[in-house]
Design an enzyme around this catalytic site. Structure first.
Site, PDB file in Angstrom:
ATOM      1  N   ASP A  11      30.192  31.156  42.620  1.00 41.11           N
ATOM      2  CA  ASP A  11      30.063  32.096  41.492  1.00 41.11           C
ATOM      3  C   ASP A  11      30.710  31.497  40.239  1.00 41.11           C
ATOM      4  O   ASP A  11      31.695  31.994  39.721  1.00 41.11           O
ATOM      5  CB  ASP A  11      30.693  33.456  41.823  1.00 41.11           C
ATOM      6  CG  ASP A  11      32.205  33.365  42.126  1.00 41.11           C
ATOM      7  OD1 ASP A  11      32.895  34.384  41.915  1.00 41.11           O
ATOM      8  OD2 ASP A  11      32.674  32.282  42.532  1.00 41.11           O
ATOM      9  N   ASP A  16      34.885  27.095  40.534  1.00 43.71           N
ATOM     10  CA  ASP A  16      33.617  26.767  41.205  1.00 43.71           C
ATOM     11  C   ASP A  16      32.973  25.547  40.553  1.00 43.71           C
ATOM     12  O   ASP A  16      32.422  24.686  41.233  1.00 43.71           O
ATOM     13  CB  ASP A  16      32.638  27.929  41.091  1.00 43.71           C
ATOM     14  CG  ASP A  16      33.168  29.228  41.637  1.00 43.71           C
ATOM     15  OD1 ASP A  16      33.967  29.876  40.930  1.00 43.71           O
ATOM     16  OD2 ASP A  16      32.811  29.578  42.767  1.00 43.71           O
ATOM     17  N   ASN A  40      32.579  36.150  39.741  1.00 40.70           N
ATOM     18  CA  ASN A  40      33.283  35.879  38.473  1.00 40.70           C
ATOM     19  C   ASN A  40      32.503  36.421  37.282  1.00 40.70           C
ATOM     20  O   ASN A  40      33.049  36.617  36.204  1.00 40.70           O
ATOM     21  CB  ASN A  40      33.507  34.381  38.302  1.00 40.70           C
ATOM     22  CG  ASN A  40      34.587  33.877  39.234  1.00 40.70           C
ATOM     23  OD1 ASN A  40      35.547  34.585  39.519  1.00 40.70           O
ATOM     24  ND2 ASN A  40      34.406  32.676  39.745  1.00 40.70           N
ATOM     25  N   THR A 124      32.491  29.618  47.885  1.00 37.96           N
ATOM     26  CA  THR A 124      33.632  29.743  46.968  1.00 37.96           C
ATOM     27  C   THR A 124      33.500  31.006  46.111  1.00 37.96           C
ATOM     28  O   THR A 124      34.106  31.113  45.043  1.00 37.96           O
ATOM     29  CB  THR A 124      33.756  28.503  46.055  1.00 37.96           C
ATOM     30  OG1 THR A 124      32.566  28.393  45.255  1.00 37.96           O
ATOM     31  CG2 THR A 124      33.954  27.245  46.870  1.00 37.96           C
ATOM     32  N   PHE A 165      40.241  38.177  45.524  1.00 36.96           N
ATOM     33  CA  PHE A 165      39.039  38.602  44.812  1.00 36.96           C
ATOM     34  C   PHE A 165      37.753  38.415  45.619  1.00 36.96           C
ATOM     35  O   PHE A 165      36.933  39.333  45.728  1.00 36.96           O
ATOM     36  CB  PHE A 165      38.934  37.836  43.486  1.00 36.96           C
ATOM     37  CG  PHE A 165      37.710  38.167  42.683  1.00 36.96           C
ATOM     38  CD1 PHE A 165      36.615  37.318  42.685  1.00 36.96           C
ATOM     39  CD2 PHE A 165      37.648  39.333  41.934  1.00 36.96           C
ATOM     40  CE1 PHE A 165      35.485  37.625  41.944  1.00 36.96           C
ATOM     41  CE2 PHE A 165      36.514  39.650  41.187  1.00 36.96           C
ATOM     42  CZ  PHE A 165      35.432  38.795  41.199  1.00 36.96           C
ATOM     43  N   ASN A 166      37.497  37.203  46.155  1.00 36.59           N
ATOM     44  CA  ASN A 166      36.227  36.962  46.845  1.00 36.59           C
ATOM     45  C   ASN A 166      36.030  37.909  48.022  1.00 36.59           C
ATOM     46  O   ASN A 166      34.930  38.428  48.247  1.00 36.59           O
ATOM     47  CB  ASN A 166      36.153  35.513  47.356  1.00 36.59           C
ATOM     48  CG  ASN A 166      35.949  34.507  46.235  1.00 36.59           C
ATOM     49  OD1 ASN A 166      35.467  34.864  45.156  1.00 36.59           O
ATOM     50  ND2 ASN A 166      36.346  33.276  46.463  1.00 36.59           N
ATOM     51  N   HIS A 239      41.382  26.945  42.702  1.00 37.48           N
ATOM     52  CA  HIS A 239      41.122  27.408  44.072  1.00 37.48           C
ATOM     53  C   HIS A 239      39.981  26.652  44.778  1.00 37.48           C
ATOM     54  O   HIS A 239      40.162  26.087  45.838  1.00 37.48           O
ATOM     55  CB  HIS A 239      40.740  28.894  44.053  1.00 37.48           C
ATOM     56  CG  HIS A 239      41.700  29.805  43.374  1.00 37.48           C
ATOM     57  ND1 HIS A 239      42.858  30.274  43.958  1.00 37.48           N
ATOM     58  CD2 HIS A 239      41.656  30.363  42.134  1.00 37.48           C
ATOM     59  CE1 HIS A 239      43.483  31.078  43.123  1.00 37.48           C
ATOM     60  NE2 HIS A 239      42.792  31.156  42.008  1.00 37.48           N
ATOM     61  N   ASP A 240      38.788  26.721  44.199  1.00 36.38           N
ATOM     62  CA  ASP A 240      37.571  26.414  44.949  1.00 36.38           C
ATOM     63  C   ASP A 240      37.413  24.981  45.438  1.00 36.38           C
ATOM     64  O   ASP A 240      36.920  24.759  46.560  1.00 36.38           O
ATOM     65  CB  ASP A 240      36.346  26.832  44.124  1.00 36.38           C
ATOM     66  CG  ASP A 240      36.289  28.343  43.946  1.00 36.38           C
ATOM     67  OD1 ASP A 240      35.706  28.802  42.963  1.00 36.38           O
ATOM     68  OD2 ASP A 240      36.864  29.066  44.796  1.00 36.38           O
TER      69      ASP A 240
END
Ligand code: RIB
Ligand code: CA
Length: 312
Positions: A11, A16, A40, A124, A165-166, A239-240
């Site tokens: 996203d 990402d 996102n 992700t 969040f995800n 993060h991703d």
């Protein structure tokens, strides 16, 4: 060196975008295609962003638009972190190719069906497309090597006090994945909060001096600003790409094989991943959870990919 074929469901989203670049430019990964999922930003925005990142980094793989809502029909955009476009901070080039004329889930099915080797699914963003793939193509599950996802946490959350969040975006999809019986690798906030975009990282990007690195600096400066405003974290966690890095070199993280469940009902905790680190409940272990990051090793992979993409 065996190359790992993957499909990346994402996203984009600043982190990402960096995961796409790492997947496309590390020699150990074969990026078969990209499916998008809302998270996102709205699905149209994150899909356009995926195409623009491909144009920026000269990546040419099939891209298909996936689900715009969760399994239960919910949608939200993380504009407070990623901005109105879901990828604010730099002017990105227009797409250089069209979207696939199929849905993201259909693209995942096509790429898994056509692969002569088992395919690793990397997610992700929210797990909606992955869950739909598992439900719509049960006959293809035997050609899936594993699912690696950035999401969840063995401690606190970031969208709510206990939900990342995800996962929070689609707890039901997460539950489908956790109960799939496939090998799972979870890269949650515990490990991704160690992948910090520090001033040293900015220095490395500045030293590259390529058009690409300059655009990434713009994106990362925006990401740093919003992360500081919202979470008081001056060095934002990328993060991703950690979900890609663990495939490139498993020693980039320290992990533990444990039971992970997703809370679907909690009034205050819906979307929390319940990670039984010390096996207190005796439930079946179902996921390898990354807990510690070798940050220098991670950044070496990430910056090498940016360097390679900048010279493409
Ligand atoms: O909580 C962080 C995750 O949510 C990352 O994947 C970020 O891109 C957003 O999707
Ligand atoms: Ca994401």
């Amino acid at each position: 060196m065996s190359v790992i074929p993957i499909v990346l469901d994402c996203d984009p989203g600043h982190d990402d975008a960096m995961a796409i670049i790492l997947a496309a430019y590390n020699p150990k990964i074969k990026l078969l295609g990209i499916s998008t999922v809302s998270g996102n930003g709205a699905i149209e925005k994150v899909t356009q962003n995926a195409l623009r990142v491909c144009a920026l980094a000269k990546i040419n793989v099939p891209v298909a638009q996936g689900s715009g809502v969760s399994l239960l029909g919910a949608a939200e955009a993380a504009t407070d972190i990623h901005g109105e476009s879901a990828l604010d901070g730099a002017d990105l080039p227009a797409p250089t190719f069209e979207l696939q004329k199929m849905t993201g889930v259909e693209l995942i099915g096509k790429l898994v069906r056509e692969s002569s080797e088992k395919v690793t699914l990397v997610a992700t963003g929210p797990l909606t497309n992955i869950a739909l793939f598992l439900k719509l193509y049960p006959e293809l599950v035997t050609n899936v090597e594993q699912i690696v996802f950035m999401g969840g946490s063995a401690s606190r959350g970031n969208r709510t006090p206990y939900a990342e969040f995800n996962i929070w975006m689609d707890p039901e999809a997460t539950d489908v994945v956790l109960k799939s019986g496939l090998p799972l690798t979870m890269c949650g906030l515990d490990v991704t909060h160690q992948a910090l975009v520090t001033k040293e990282v900015f220095g490395e990007l500045e030293a590259m001096g390529t058009e690409l690195s300059k655009k990434i600096i713009g994106l990362m400066k925006f990401f740093a600003k919003t992360y500081d405003e919202v979470f008081e974290m001056p060095n934002p966690p990328l993060h991703d790409p950690v979900a890609i890095a663990v495939l490139i070199d498993a020693t980039v993280v320290q992990s533990k094989f444990v039971n992970v469940e997703c809370e679907l009902k909690g009034e205050f905790t819906r979307g929390a991943t319940v990670v039984d680190i010390f096996d207190r409940e005796g439930r079946k272990k179902n996921a390898t959870v990354a807990l510690n990051l070798d940050a220098p090793k991670f950044w070496s992979m990430m910056l090498d990919a940016v360097r390679a993409a900048g010279q493409a």
